[in-house]
Design a protein around this motif. Structure first.
Motif, mmCIF file in Angstrom:
data_model
loop_
_atom_site.group_PDB
_atom_site.id
_atom_site.type_symbol
_atom_site.label_atom_id
_atom_site.label_comp_id
_atom_site.label_asym_id
_atom_site.label_seq_id
_atom_site.Cartn_x
_atom_site.Cartn_y
_atom_site.Cartn_z
ATOM 1 N N ARG A 137 0.168 -1.453 -19.955
ATOM 2 C CA ARG A 137 1.230 -2.489 -19.618
ATOM 3 C C ARG A 137 1.242 -2.631 -18.175
ATOM 4 O O ARG A 137 1.140 -4.088 -17.610
ATOM 5 C CB ARG A 137 2.230 -2.193 -20.102
ATOM 6 C CG ARG A 137 2.371 -2.744 -21.583
ATOM 7 C CD ARG A 137 3.923 -2.933 -22.458
ATOM 8 N NE ARG A 137 4.581 -1.558 -21.972
ATOM 9 C CZ ARG A 137 4.404 0.205 -22.119
ATOM 10 N NH1 ARG A 137 3.778 -0.127 -23.553
ATOM 11 N NH2 ARG A 137 4.940 0.790 -21.962
ATOM 12 N N GLU A 138 1.486 -1.360 -17.526
ATOM 13 C CA GLU A 138 2.332 -1.476 -16.682
ATOM 14 C C GLU A 138 1.784 -0.677 -15.288
ATOM 15 O O GLU A 138 1.475 0.700 -16.221
ATOM 16 C CB GLU A 138 3.015 -1.714 -15.717
ATOM 17 C CG GLU A 138 4.157 -1.686 -14.813
ATOM 18 C CD GLU A 138 5.428 -1.655 -15.255
ATOM 19 O OE1 GLU A 138 5.971 -2.585 -14.177
ATOM 20 O OE2 GLU A 138 6.236 -0.983 -15.576
ATOM 21 N N VAL A 139 1.943 -0.571 -14.195
ATOM 22 C CA VAL A 139 1.171 1.069 -13.156
ATOM 23 C C VAL A 139 2.483 0.343 -11.808
ATOM 24 O O VAL A 139 1.842 -0.608 -11.419
ATOM 25 C CB VAL A 139 -0.279 0.950 -12.708
ATOM 26 C CG1 VAL A 139 -0.158 2.414 -11.762
ATOM 27 C CG2 VAL A 139 -0.736 1.376 -14.209
ATOM 28 N N LEU A 140 3.334 1.985 -11.652
ATOM 29 C CA LEU A 140 3.597 1.906 -10.563
ATOM 30 C C LEU A 140 3.507 2.622 -9.322
ATOM 31 O O LEU A 140 3.015 4.013 -9.704
ATOM 32 C CB LEU A 140 5.766 1.935 -10.723
ATOM 33 C CG LEU A 140 5.939 1.008 -11.837
ATOM 34 C CD1 LEU A 140 7.167 1.059 -11.844
ATOM 35 C CD2 LEU A 140 5.534 -1.272 -11.923
ATOM 36 N N THR A 141 3.099 2.098 -8.205
ATOM 37 C CA THR A 141 3.129 3.395 -7.351
ATOM 38 C C THR A 141 3.468 3.487 -6.197
ATOM 39 O O THR A 141 4.180 2.678 -5.456
ATOM 40 C CB THR A 141 0.844 3.580 -7.102
ATOM 41 O OG1 THR A 141 0.701 2.736 -5.708
ATOM 42 C CG2 THR A 141 0.459 3.152 -8.242
ATOM 43 N N VAL A 142 3.824 4.788 -5.347
ATOM 44 C CA VAL A 142 3.942 4.831 -4.243
ATOM 45 C C VAL A 142 2.794 5.560 -3.380
ATOM 46 O O VAL A 142 2.945 6.378 -3.323
ATOM 47 C CB VAL A 142 6.471 4.633 -4.142
ATOM 48 C CG1 VAL A 142 5.780 5.720 -2.208
ATOM 49 C CG2 VAL A 142 7.192 4.432 -4.727
ATOM 50 N N GLN A 143 2.600 5.075 -2.580
ATOM 51 C CA GLN A 143 1.876 5.759 -1.616
ATOM 52 C C GLN A 143 2.208 5.555 0.633
ATOM 53 O O GLN A 143 2.369 4.737 0.877
ATOM 54 C CB GLN A 143 0.199 3.691 -1.411
ATOM 55 C CG GLN A 143 -0.300 3.979 -2.298
ATOM 56 C CD GLN A 143 -0.893 5.474 -3.386
ATOM 57 O OE1 GLN A 143 -0.952 6.136 -2.773
ATOM 58 N NE2 GLN A 143 -1.382 4.430 -4.884
ATOM 59 N N PRO A 144 2.326 6.502 0.483
ATOM 60 C CA PRO A 144 3.014 6.674 1.917
ATOM 61 C C PRO A 144 1.851 7.669 2.771
ATOM 62 O O PRO A 144 0.733 7.514 2.543
ATOM 63 C CB PRO A 144 3.453 8.385 1.636
ATOM 64 C CG PRO A 144 3.262 9.304 0.772
ATOM 65 C CD PRO A 144 2.459 7.472 -0.720
ATOM 66 N N GLY A 145 2.538 7.431 4.237
ATOM 67 C CA GLY A 145 1.775 7.258 4.964
ATOM 68 C C GLY A 145 1.124 6.359 5.964
ATOM 69 O O GLY A 145 1.851 5.054 5.627
ATOM 70 N N GLY A 146 0.249 6.228 6.682
ATOM 71 C CA GLY A 146 -0.008 4.546 7.418
ATOM 72 C C GLY A 146 -1.020 4.361 6.587
ATOM 73 O O GLY A 146 -0.982 3.756 5.508
ATOM 74 N N ILE A 147 -2.314 3.755 7.808
ATOM 75 C CA ILE A 147 -3.304 3.095 7.362
ATOM 76 C C ILE A 147 -4.044 3.793 5.641
ATOM 77 O O ILE A 147 -3.370 4.940 6.509
ATOM 78 C CB ILE A 147 -4.144 2.577 8.800
ATOM 79 C CG1 ILE A 147 -3.148 1.331 9.614
ATOM 80 C CG2 ILE A 147 -5.270 2.539 8.158
ATOM 81 C CD1 ILE A 147 -4.055 1.393 10.925
#
Length: 345
Positions: A137-147
């Motif tokens: 159904r669903e994937v939630l992600t947090v991706q820290p850092g810059g480029i």
């Protein structure tokens, strides 16, 4: 004696070497063993028969014999013609270990199911691939850092494409700095409607949530270890954190709001707020996903724009300009004190 690998202890997980048998048996009887006990038999870690204790990573806890047997049988049945003899030996071996394992406390077994330490990139990748296959159904992600580097984006591309193919929806949170990376823009264009991305000044550490049932977070600073979380209370908490950040975030397709102060960019306003909280340059850079050098260049421009001759004076100017509060458009009536104004002296 560290450095002895599986090559020096030739066996599979269904028939341990003599040294491995002693350590694993002791771990099953006692519930855990010191990490030093496994230094001469790294095969137990490589075969995932032992893994770090989430409560104290200087100790190793055994994978339950039943779980090990299930894992073995799954691969054995994929190779029926070559694996029939291994099935019998695996069952015989782990029936013995299962008898030893009855002494394990139920609480320890429950904790192992709710929080699992993944030691090494190979185990992390395998667990992520398994969660991807099960996700519907669903994937939630947090991706820290810059480029985001091209290598980082390519690393998980096969999982993202597999999810898109099954109609799974994905929501990703990045820092504002990530907007400037062409690799991210190419990735989002490739994924199309399957992925929605938003950005914030700063986000929490990396988080990946599948179907609101299993989550992965880093377990050390270099991300060679991770925690696989399945406890409902932990998952609910992480979902709440994500949703609140998501409501505050700005869609990647929308421009960042103007600060309302001529000569001060959105990023410089964020830096000003963190300076007002007393953070050092390195901390500010890490939280915003930029280099320390870039951070200091922005601070120099802030000082010039606000007419500050020192860090102490810069703090005063930030407060006078109303830049010490949460990011957002500043009132249009705010004026920046110039070097010749009475407040600049």
């Amino acid at each position: 004696m560290a450095g002895h690998g599986v090559d020096e202890h030739p066996h599979g997980a269904d028939r341990l070497c003599e040294a491995g048998d002693r350590v694993y048996s002791r771990a099953v009887r006692r519930g855990r063993v010191p990490r030093t006990d496994a230094e001469t038999v790294p095969c137990l870690l490589e075969l995932a028969l032992l893994h770090p204790d989430p409560d104290d990573m200087e100790w190793l806890v055994p994978t339950s014999p039943q779980e090990v047997m299930t894992r073995l049988l799954r691969s054995v049945y994929d190779e029926v013609s070559a694996g029939q003899r291994r099935v019998g030996s695996a069952v015989a071996a782990f029936e013995w270990y299962a008898g030893l394992g009855r002494q394990l406390r139920p609480a320890a077994a429950e904790g192992g199911a709710a929080i699992r330490v993944l030691d090494g990139l190979a185990r992390i990748q395998a667990a992520m691939d398994e969660a991807t296959e099960a996700c519907t159904r669903e994937v939630l992600t947090v991706q820290p850092g810059g480029i985001r580097r091209e290598a980082e984006l390519s690393e998980g591309l096969h999982r993202a494409l597999a999810l898109r193919g099954r109609g799974v929806r994905m929501r990703d949170l990045y820092t504002h700095v990530a907007r400037h990376g062409q690799g991210l823009l190419n990735y989002l264009e490739l994924m199309g409607d399957a992925v929605e991305a938003r950005t914030l000044d700063e986000v929490i550490d990396r988080l990946i949530l599948f179907d609101r049932t299993v989550a992965f977070i880093p377990a050390n600073t270099d991300r060679t270890m991770a925690l696989e979380l399945r406890h409902p209370a932990l998952i609910a908490y992480l979902v709440t954190v994500f949703e609140r950040l998501w409501r505050l975030a700005i869609p990647l397709t929308a421009p960042l709001p103007d600060t309302g102060i001529e000569g001060i960019s959105h990023r410089e306003r964020s830096i000003a707020a963190l300076l007002a909280e007393g953070h050092q340059d390195a901390v500010i850079a890490e939280r915003l996903g930029i280099s320390v050098r870039t951070c200091r260049a922005h601070i120099a421009r802030l000082s010039e724009t606000l007419g500050a001759a020192s860090r102490t004076q810069l703090g005063v100017r930030i407060a006078q300009a109303g830049l010490d509060g949460p990011s957002g458009p500043a009132p249009t009536s705010v004026s920046v004190p110039g070097p010749g104004s009475p407040t600049a002296r």
